[in-house]
Design a protein around this motif. Structure first.
Motif, PDB file in Angstrom:
ATOM      1  N   ALA A  33       0.830  -1.211   0.000  1.00  7.32           N
ATOM      2  CA  ALA A  33       0.000   0.000   0.000  1.00  7.32           C
ATOM      3  C   ALA A  33       0.859   1.254   0.000  1.00  7.32           C
ATOM      4  N   VAL A  34       2.014   1.212   0.679  1.00  2.44           N
ATOM      5  CA  VAL A  34       2.928   2.352   0.677  1.00  2.44           C
ATOM      6  C   VAL A  34       3.461   2.583  -0.731  1.00  2.44           C
ATOM      7  N   LEU A  35       3.804   1.503  -1.423  1.00  3.53           N
ATOM      8  CA  LEU A  35       4.284   1.623  -2.801  1.00  3.53           C
ATOM      9  C   LEU A  35       3.206   2.212  -3.707  1.00  3.53           C
ATOM     10  N   GLU A  36       1.988   1.782  -3.491  1.00  2.00           N
ATOM     11  CA  GLU A  36       0.883   2.297  -4.306  1.00  2.00           C
ATOM     12  C   GLU A  36       0.688   3.794  -4.073  1.00  2.00           C
ATOM     13  N   ASP A  37       0.789   4.212  -2.810  1.00  3.61           N
ATOM     14  CA  ASP A  37       0.586   5.625  -2.475  1.00  3.61           C
ATOM     15  C   ASP A  37       1.685   6.519  -3.040  1.00  3.61           C
ATOM     16  N   THR A  38       2.870   5.947  -3.268  1.00  2.00           N
ATOM     17  CA  THR A  38       4.011   6.750  -3.733  1.00  2.00           C
ATOM     18  C   THR A  38       4.434   6.373  -5.151  1.00  2.00           C
ATOM     19  N   ALA A  39       3.556   5.714  -5.886  1.00  2.84           N
ATOM     20  CA  ALA A  39       3.914   5.198  -7.212  1.00  2.84           C
ATOM     21  C   ALA A  39       4.281   6.296  -8.194  1.00  2.84           C
ATOM     22  N   ASP A  40       3.707   7.475  -8.043  1.00  2.00           N
ATOM     23  CA  ASP A  40       3.941   8.560  -9.007  1.00  2.00           C
ATOM     24  C   ASP A  40       5.326   9.171  -8.890  1.00  2.00           C
ATOM     25  N   LEU A  41       6.037   8.922  -7.801  1.00  2.00           N
ATOM     26  CA  LEU A  41       7.320   9.581  -7.597  1.00  2.00           C
ATOM     27  C   LEU A  41       8.356   9.184  -8.646  1.00  2.00           C
ATOM     28  N   ALA A  42       8.273   7.967  -9.123  1.00  2.00           N
ATOM     29  CA  ALA A  42       9.269   7.494 -10.088  1.00  2.00           C
ATOM     30  C   ALA A  42       9.252   8.327 -11.364  1.00  2.00           C
ATOM     31  N   ALA A  43       8.097   8.886 -11.689  1.00  2.00           N
ATOM     32  CA  ALA A  43       7.975   9.667 -12.917  1.00  2.00           C
ATOM     33  C   ALA A  43       8.330  11.137 -12.726  1.00  2.00           C
ATOM     34  N   GLU A  44       8.481  11.567 -11.477  1.00  2.00           N
ATOM     35  CA  GLU A  44       8.734  12.980 -11.197  1.00  2.00           C
ATOM     36  C   GLU A  44      10.228  13.263 -11.185  1.00  2.00           C
ATOM     37  N   THR A  45      10.852  13.171 -12.337  1.00  2.00           N
ATOM     38  CA  THR A  45      12.303  13.342 -12.429  1.00  2.00           C
ATOM     39  C   THR A  45      12.735  14.796 -12.266  1.00  2.00           C
ATOM     40  N   ASP A  46      11.807  15.738 -12.422  1.00  2.00           N
ATOM     41  CA  ASP A  46      12.148  17.150 -12.281  1.00  2.00           C
ATOM     42  C   ASP A  46      11.976  17.640 -10.844  1.00  2.00           C
ATOM     43  N   ALA A  47      11.347  16.859 -10.010  1.00  2.00           N
ATOM     44  CA  ALA A  47      11.112  17.272  -8.629  1.00  2.00           C
ATOM     45  C   ALA A  47      12.404  17.185  -7.824  1.00  2.00           C
ATOM     46  N   ASP A  48      12.486  17.999  -6.785  1.00  2.00           N
ATOM     47  CA  ASP A  48      13.619  17.933  -5.868  1.00  2.00           C
ATOM     48  C   ASP A  48      13.659  16.527  -5.267  1.00  2.00           C
ATOM     49  N   PRO A  49      14.785  15.821  -5.401  1.00  2.00           N
ATOM     50  CA  PRO A  49      14.827  14.451  -4.878  1.00  2.00           C
ATOM     51  C   PRO A  49      14.550  14.369  -3.387  1.00  2.00           C
ATOM     52  N   LEU A  50      14.970  15.374  -2.626  1.00  2.00           N
ATOM     53  CA  LEU A  50      14.713  15.328  -1.189  1.00  2.00           C
ATOM     54  C   LEU A  50      13.253  15.591  -0.865  1.00  2.00           C
ATOM     55  N   ASP A  51      12.535  16.287  -1.758  1.00  2.00           N
ATOM     56  CA  ASP A  51      11.082  16.388  -1.592  1.00  2.00           C
ATOM     57  C   ASP A  51      10.447  15.011  -1.745  1.00  2.00           C
ATOM     58  N   ASN A  52      10.966  14.237  -2.708  1.00  2.00           N
ATOM     59  CA  ASN A  52      10.457  12.878  -2.902  1.00  2.00           C
ATOM     60  C   ASN A  52      10.828  11.975  -1.736  1.00  2.00           C
ATOM     61  N   VAL A  53      12.033  12.141  -1.210  1.00  2.00           N
ATOM     62  CA  VAL A  53      12.446  11.367  -0.033  1.00  2.00           C
ATOM     63  C   VAL A  53      11.525  11.682   1.132  1.00  2.00           C
ATOM     64  N   ARG A  54      11.194  12.964   1.292  1.00  2.00           N
ATOM     65  CA  ARG A  54      10.286  13.365   2.374  1.00  2.00           C
ATOM     66  C   ARG A  54       8.925  12.679   2.220  1.00  2.00           C
ATOM     67  N   THR A  55       8.407  12.630   1.008  1.00  2.00           N
ATOM     68  CA  THR A  55       7.116  11.991   0.762  1.00  2.00           C
ATOM     69  C   THR A  55       7.170  10.505   1.088  1.00  2.00           C
ATOM     70  N   LEU A  56       8.227   9.844   0.658  1.00  2.00           N
ATOM     71  CA  LEU A  56       8.395   8.420   0.954  1.00  2.00           C
ATOM     72  C   LEU A  56       8.501   8.193   2.461  1.00  2.00           C
ATOM     73  N   ALA A  57       9.277   9.025   3.120  1.00  2.00           N
ATOM     74  CA  ALA A  57       9.475   8.881   4.561  1.00  2.00           C
ATOM     75  C   ALA A  57       8.165   9.074   5.324  1.00  2.00           C
ATOM     76  N   LEU A  58       7.394  10.077   4.952  1.00  2.00           N
ATOM     77  CA  LEU A  58       6.124  10.340   5.636  1.00  2.00           C
ATOM     78  C   LEU A  58       5.120   9.214   5.412  1.00  2.00           C
ATOM     79  N   SER A  59       5.098   8.654   4.207  1.00  3.02           N
ATOM     80  CA  SER A  59       4.183   7.556   3.921  1.00  3.02           C
ATOM     81  C   SER A  59       4.537   6.326   4.755  1.00  3.02           C
ATOM     82  N   LEU A  60       5.828   6.011   4.826  1.00  4.78           N
ATOM     83  CA  LEU A  60       6.250   4.861   5.631  1.00  4.78           C
ATOM     84  C   LEU A  60       6.015   5.128   7.104  1.00  4.78           C
ATOM     85  N   PHE A  61       6.304   6.339   7.553  1.00  6.49           N
ATOM     86  CA  PHE A  61       6.108   6.680   8.964  1.00  6.49           C
ATOM     87  C   PHE A  61       4.652   6.495   9.376  1.00  6.49           C
TER      88      PHE A  61
END
Length: 215
Positions: free
Chosen positions: A53-81
Motif C-alpha cells: 500500500a505504501v508503494l501504491e501511495d508513492t507510485a507517481d514519484l518514479a515519474a517525477e524526475t524534475d522534482a527535488d529528490p529530497l522532496d520525494n524522499v520526504r514523501t516516501l518517509a512520511l508515507s512509511l512513517f
C-alpha cells in the motif's frame, strides 16, 4: 494476508498464531501450512502485504524526475512513517527478509534512487538512505507504543497526561537538569507528527549540505 494483518493490528505479534488465523478464516490449521511453512514466513508476508500500500501511495514519484529528490524522499518517509505508526508491530519486521519481502526491497530501491540523484558517493548514499530509514522506523515504533493505561481507559486525557510529565520536569533542580528546563515548554503540548517532521527536516538538511559540498 488481510486476515493476518487484522490479527496483528488487533493485538500485535502474539495474536498471530496459525490456530487464530485458521479460526478467522473459518478453516483448519493444516490449510495454513499449505501456503506458509512457519510463523516467521507469515510475518514477513504480512509485512510485505502492508508495504504494498505504501508503494501504491508513492507510485507517481518514479515519474517525477524534475522534482527535488529530497522532496520525494520526504514523501516516501512520511508515507512509511504513517504506516508504521499505525501498526507498531511492523517496525520489527520491515525488510527483515528481502527474499520474501519483495515490496520492501522495491521501497528501498525507490528511496535509494532518489538519493542517487544527489550525486553523493556510494558510501554516503548508502548511509543517507540508512539514516532516513532508521529515523522513520525508530520514531514511528516509539510513537506507536501503547499509551499509558490511564489514557487508554479514558481516566486522563492524553494532553493532560503530557502536561503532568512536563510539570514533573519543571519541578527538577534547574542546575542539575538545565536541558529539561530549557525545552520543557516545547515538550508540553507538542504534537508527535510535528516532532517527527522537525527531526526529518534536520536530517534532510544535513543530507542536502553533504550533496552541495560534494565535488
Amino acid at each position: 494476508m488481510d486476515a493476518a494483518v487484522e490479527l496483528l493490528d488487533e493485538a500485535g505479534e502474539p495474536a498471530l498464531t496459525f490456530r487464530a488465523l485458521a479460526a478467522r478464516l473459518g478453516g483448519g490449521v493444516g490449510s495454513i501450512y499449505w501456503y506458509v511453512s512457519n510463523k516467521d514466513e507469515l510475518l514477513n508476508l504480512a509485512t510485505d502485504h502492508v508495504i504494498a500500500a505504501v508503494l501504491e501511495d508513492t507510485a507517481d514519484l518514479a515519474a517525477e524526475t524534475d522534482a527535488d529528490p529530497l522532496d520525494n524522499v520526504r514523501t516516501l518517509a512520511l508515507s512509511l512513517f504513517t504506516t508504521v505508526a499505525e501498526r507498531p508491530w511492523l517496525a520489527a519486521y520491515f525488510m527483515r527478509n528481502t527474499t520474501i519481502q519483495a515490496n520492501g526491497l522495491v521501497f528501498y530501491e525507490r528511496l535509494g534512487e532518489q538519493m542517487m540523484r544527489l550525486q553523493l558517493s556510494p558510501r554516503k548514499t548508502f548511509h543517507a538512505v540508512s539514516a532516513v530509514l532508521g529515523y522513520v522506523i525508530g520514531v514511528a515504533a516509539d510513537l506507536g507504543q501503547e499509551p499509558p493505561k490511564e489514557v487508554v481507559d479514558g481516566e486522563v486525557a492524553a494532553a493532560d497526561y503530557l502536561h503532568g510529565i512536563a510539570d514533573q520536569w519543571r519541578a527538577l533542580d534547574r542546575d542539575e537538569y538545565p536541558f529539561m528546563h530549557y525545552i520543557v515548554d516545547e515538550f508540553d503540548g507538542h504534537e508527535d507528527i510535528d516532532q517527527f517532521r522537525a527531526g526529518l527536516e534536520l536530517l534532510l538538511d544535513g543530507i542536502r549540505i553533504e550533496a552541495e559540498a560534494a565535488p
